[in-house]
Design a protein around this motif. Sequence first.
Motif, PDB file in Angstrom:
ATOM      1  N   LYS A 113      71.140  69.812  62.885  1.00  0.00           N
ATOM      2  CA  LYS A 113      71.671  69.498  62.513  1.00  0.00           C
ATOM      3  C   LYS A 113      72.486  67.818  62.579  1.00  0.00           C
ATOM      4  O   LYS A 113      72.878  67.668  61.246  1.00  0.00           O
ATOM      5  CB  LYS A 113      73.325  70.058  63.624  1.00  0.00           C
ATOM      6  CG  LYS A 113      74.824  70.154  62.315  1.00  0.00           C
ATOM      7  CD  LYS A 113      76.191  70.757  63.536  1.00  0.00           C
ATOM      8  CE  LYS A 113      77.061  70.798  63.266  1.00  0.00           C
ATOM      9  NZ  LYS A 113      78.482  71.114  64.285  1.00  0.00           N
ATOM     10  N   ALA A 114      71.726  67.810  63.356  1.00  0.00           N
ATOM     11  CA  ALA A 114      72.340  66.292  63.322  1.00  0.00           C
ATOM     12  C   ALA A 114      70.957  65.555  62.616  1.00  0.00           C
ATOM     13  O   ALA A 114      71.396  64.676  61.408  1.00  0.00           O
ATOM     14  CB  ALA A 114      71.698  65.479  64.866  1.00  0.00           C
ATOM     15  N   SER A 115      69.927  65.918  62.317  1.00  0.00           N
ATOM     16  CA  SER A 115      68.496  65.766  61.583  1.00  0.00           C
ATOM     17  C   SER A 115      69.847  65.718  59.576  1.00  0.00           C
ATOM     18  O   SER A 115      69.314  64.773  59.567  1.00  0.00           O
ATOM     19  CB  SER A 115      67.627  66.053  61.747  1.00  0.00           C
ATOM     20  OG  SER A 115      66.652  65.397  60.850  1.00  0.00           O
ATOM     21  N   LEU A 149      72.256  63.283  59.216  1.00  0.00           N
ATOM     22  CA  LEU A 149      71.649  62.398  58.801  1.00  0.00           C
ATOM     23  C   LEU A 149      71.067  62.182  57.633  1.00  0.00           C
ATOM     24  O   LEU A 149      71.114  60.874  56.709  1.00  0.00           O
ATOM     25  CB  LEU A 149      71.175  61.867  59.974  1.00  0.00           C
ATOM     26  CG  LEU A 149      70.566  60.018  59.998  1.00  0.00           C
ATOM     27  CD1 LEU A 149      72.003  58.704  59.820  1.00  0.00           C
ATOM     28  CD2 LEU A 149      70.025  59.888  61.582  1.00  0.00           C
ATOM     29  N   ASN A 155      71.126  72.081  67.288  1.00  0.00           N
ATOM     30  CA  ASN A 155      71.881  70.763  67.369  1.00  0.00           C
ATOM     31  C   ASN A 155      71.516  69.599  67.117  1.00  0.00           C
ATOM     32  O   ASN A 155      71.829  69.126  66.031  1.00  0.00           O
ATOM     33  CB  ASN A 155      72.938  70.280  69.156  1.00  0.00           C
ATOM     34  CG  ASN A 155      73.627  71.312  69.057  1.00  0.00           C
ATOM     35  OD1 ASN A 155      74.421  71.762  68.490  1.00  0.00           O
ATOM     36  ND2 ASN A 155      73.839  71.358  70.262  1.00  0.00           N
TER      37      ASN A 155
END
Length: 116
Positions: A41-43, A46, A38
């Motif tokens: 995925k977030a990094s 962004l 996760n």
Amino acid sequence: MQSIVWESVVFYCLFLFFIVCQIDNHSNFQGASEGTRNALKASSGLGIIVGIVYLVYYGWTIIWWAPILVFLIGLISILLGSFINQLIPTAAVSMLGFIGWPICAFFMFHFIPRGK
């Protein structure tokens, strides 16, 4: 005013390398930690947003067509980076990307001249 700010473009190429490694590691993730998946995925998500903002800002600040050339240079650097990625494990580069791409993002924005 020049249309290519090479210092900024070099950091953009490094930035793309980290983001592509994170995307690749996220899509082929085989680790046990769902939190790490996760975070990747977030990094990377962004990072994609930051990359788009950079290209828009670059075009707004320098000249409208320059981001097209910068993006093409970035794509070529990704191809060259894929050879480097074969020597270094993707997981190691993507973990380094958690601090690498924000640093590169800072410098790629920093080197864009202010004002027209």
